[in-house]
Design an enzyme around this catalytic site. Sequence first.
Site, PDB file in Angstrom:
ATOM      1  N   HIS A  92       0.944  -1.054   0.131  1.00 56.53           N
ATOM      2  CA  HIS A  92      -0.133   0.403   0.451  1.00 56.53           C
ATOM      3  C   HIS A  92       1.293   1.232  -0.291  1.00 56.53           C
ATOM      4  O   HIS A  92       0.291   2.066  -0.682  1.00 56.53           O
ATOM      5  CB  HIS A  92      -1.104  -0.226   1.418  1.00 56.53           C
ATOM      6  N   ASP A 122       0.044  -7.536   1.244  1.00 52.62           N
ATOM      7  CA  ASP A 122       0.641  -5.775   1.635  1.00 52.62           C
ATOM      8  C   ASP A 122       1.932  -5.768   1.942  1.00 52.62           C
ATOM      9  O   ASP A 122       2.597  -5.566   2.557  1.00 52.62           O
ATOM     10  CB  ASP A 122       0.205  -5.047   3.256  1.00 52.62           C
ATOM     11  N   GLY A 199       3.612   6.415   8.008  1.00 51.54           N
ATOM     12  CA  GLY A 199       4.521   6.901   7.228  1.00 51.54           C
ATOM     13  C   GLY A 199       6.199   6.284   7.663  1.00 51.54           C
ATOM     14  O   GLY A 199       6.428   5.057   7.148  1.00 51.54           O
ATOM     15  N   ASN A 200       5.264   5.512   8.965  1.00 52.66           N
ATOM     16  CA  ASN A 200       5.604   4.082   9.050  1.00 52.66           C
ATOM     17  C   ASN A 200       6.012   3.154   8.891  1.00 52.66           C
ATOM     18  O   ASN A 200       6.353   1.591   8.646  1.00 52.66           O
ATOM     19  CB  ASN A 200       5.684   3.491  10.867  1.00 52.66           C
ATOM     20  N   SER A 201       4.942   2.790   7.956  1.00 57.68           N
ATOM     21  CA  SER A 201       4.830   1.399   6.684  1.00 57.68           C
ATOM     22  C   SER A 201       5.902   0.945   6.149  1.00 57.68           C
ATOM     23  O   SER A 201       6.407   1.924   5.369  1.00 57.68           O
ATOM     24  CB  SER A 201       3.160   1.937   6.054  1.00 57.68           C
ATOM     25  N   LEU A 253      -3.769 -26.037  -4.240  1.00 58.59           N
ATOM     26  CA  LEU A 253      -4.850 -27.173  -3.671  1.00 58.59           C
ATOM     27  C   LEU A 253      -5.209 -27.313  -4.759  1.00 58.59           C
ATOM     28  O   LEU A 253      -5.327 -29.219  -4.131  1.00 58.59           O
ATOM     29  CB  LEU A 253      -5.382 -26.371  -2.670  1.00 58.59           C
ATOM     30  N   GLY A 254      -5.853 -27.176  -5.960  1.00 54.54           N
ATOM     31  CA  GLY A 254      -6.367 -27.873  -7.232  1.00 54.54           C
ATOM     32  C   GLY A 254      -7.300 -27.761  -7.227  1.00 54.54           C
ATOM     33  O   GLY A 254      -8.101 -28.346  -7.870  1.00 54.54           O
ATOM     34  N   VAL A 255      -7.847 -26.377  -6.404  1.00 57.79           N
ATOM     35  CA  VAL A 255      -9.195 -25.570  -6.280  1.00 57.79           C
ATOM     36  C   VAL A 255      -8.914 -24.190  -7.149  1.00 57.79           C
ATOM     37  O   VAL A 255      -8.194 -23.800  -7.157  1.00 57.79           O
ATOM     38  CB  VAL A 255      -9.918 -26.530  -5.535  1.00 57.79           C
TER      39      VAL A 255
END
Length: 433
Positions: A92, A122, A199-201, A253-255
């Site tokens: 983000h 994220d 801003g720490n993100s 998984l095949g689904v």
Amino acid sequence: MFQSVFRSVPWLRAVGCACAVLAWAPAAGAADLDALRRTAVVEAVERVAPSVVSITTEVSQTDPWLRRTRTSSSDGSGVVITPDGVILTNHHVVENARRITASFPDGRRYGAELVGTAPELDLAVLRIRPGAADPALTAVEVGASSELLLGEPVIAIGNPFGLGHTVTTGVVSAVSRPLETDRRVYQDFIQTDASINPGNSGGPLLDVTGRLIGINTAIRPDAEGIGFAIPVDRAVKVARDLILFGTVQVPWLGVDLDDIALRTPTGRRVAAKVARVHPDSPAARAGLTTGDLLMRVDEREIHGRADLNAHLAAFEPGQSFSLVAVRDRAALPVDIATVTLPEAVVDRVLEAVLGVKVADSNGGVRIEALKEGSVLFRSGARPGDRVVAVNGHPTPTVDALRRQVAQVKSGHRTSALLTLQRHDTVGRLTVPF
């Protein structure tokens, strides 16, 4: 006179003795004071600070009313994880950015290229390329989030509110904590009371020795002292996948799965409903069928397809998992061994589902032949049209198209957004895969 008064007042005599001791005590040396101030936190910050970058992005936004495009900027953080310039941050932080700049504490600034992103986790990977004469980059030492202790000290470094490098401290408040946002429920976060602000993100969460244990990603706006970080074990695995393969290698998984809302005694929740079971797949061998609801994986709740993919993304294909499915309101425990998505699944999507024969062409992948009655034919596509993107990712070659189809199927999705071009006209279609 003064001596007699001094001796006659006990408390004054005591104070006088204390004063005398203080007056004659030797002054603490500079080395002693420096040793007291130079704590483990100070030493960890000094080691890691050169690895932390402030990230500034420019995003173009079009005003539909004024028919005008304007540019806005935002701030975030990141951390250098390899000496050749690979940076980890949040998706983000760089979402929709047309220009990304990474700034170091010593004033150096570099344009950063986007290597890849994992929106559902994220996470994003950037790369900078310093000049030959520039100082060498310092990479953070990577720790292990699987070994965290509740209550152990942690350090967060970032760029809150665009203020530049800021250090906060706290403890590990919880592990494997779910975080619900407007978009979805994220699982398995590290919770900390270290102050994490906008801003720490994307900045690092460190243990007291300065090792990277998480990527700071979110705060709860309605609470104090509650921050979250993505565990480093998952973040590093995702970064490696993005660098080597261009996409996260999710065990298959095949689904194909759809999200479905359920009402439970504790409230509303989302589960993953099996829309298709691929033949000769792990799911088929485990006995899953269309309509099954996947409710738990490895003893934890599943909150939809994206949540299941986030859990699987931390592991390599070939890993075995225990699932709990619900069929006809009865719980069905299932053990399933995953695989890497087979190329045959991509072939089936292109040929059987979409009904296309494609070839490389300037400006995109040209549809050479199209079966009548196929998904694309019924949607209005015709031979000669070009497939220029899948889910917004450009497909300039057939190999790129196959990679994007593989990414859709690896994510257990049932549909994708195709961007088609016919002469000067561009259109977008959501088609079942």
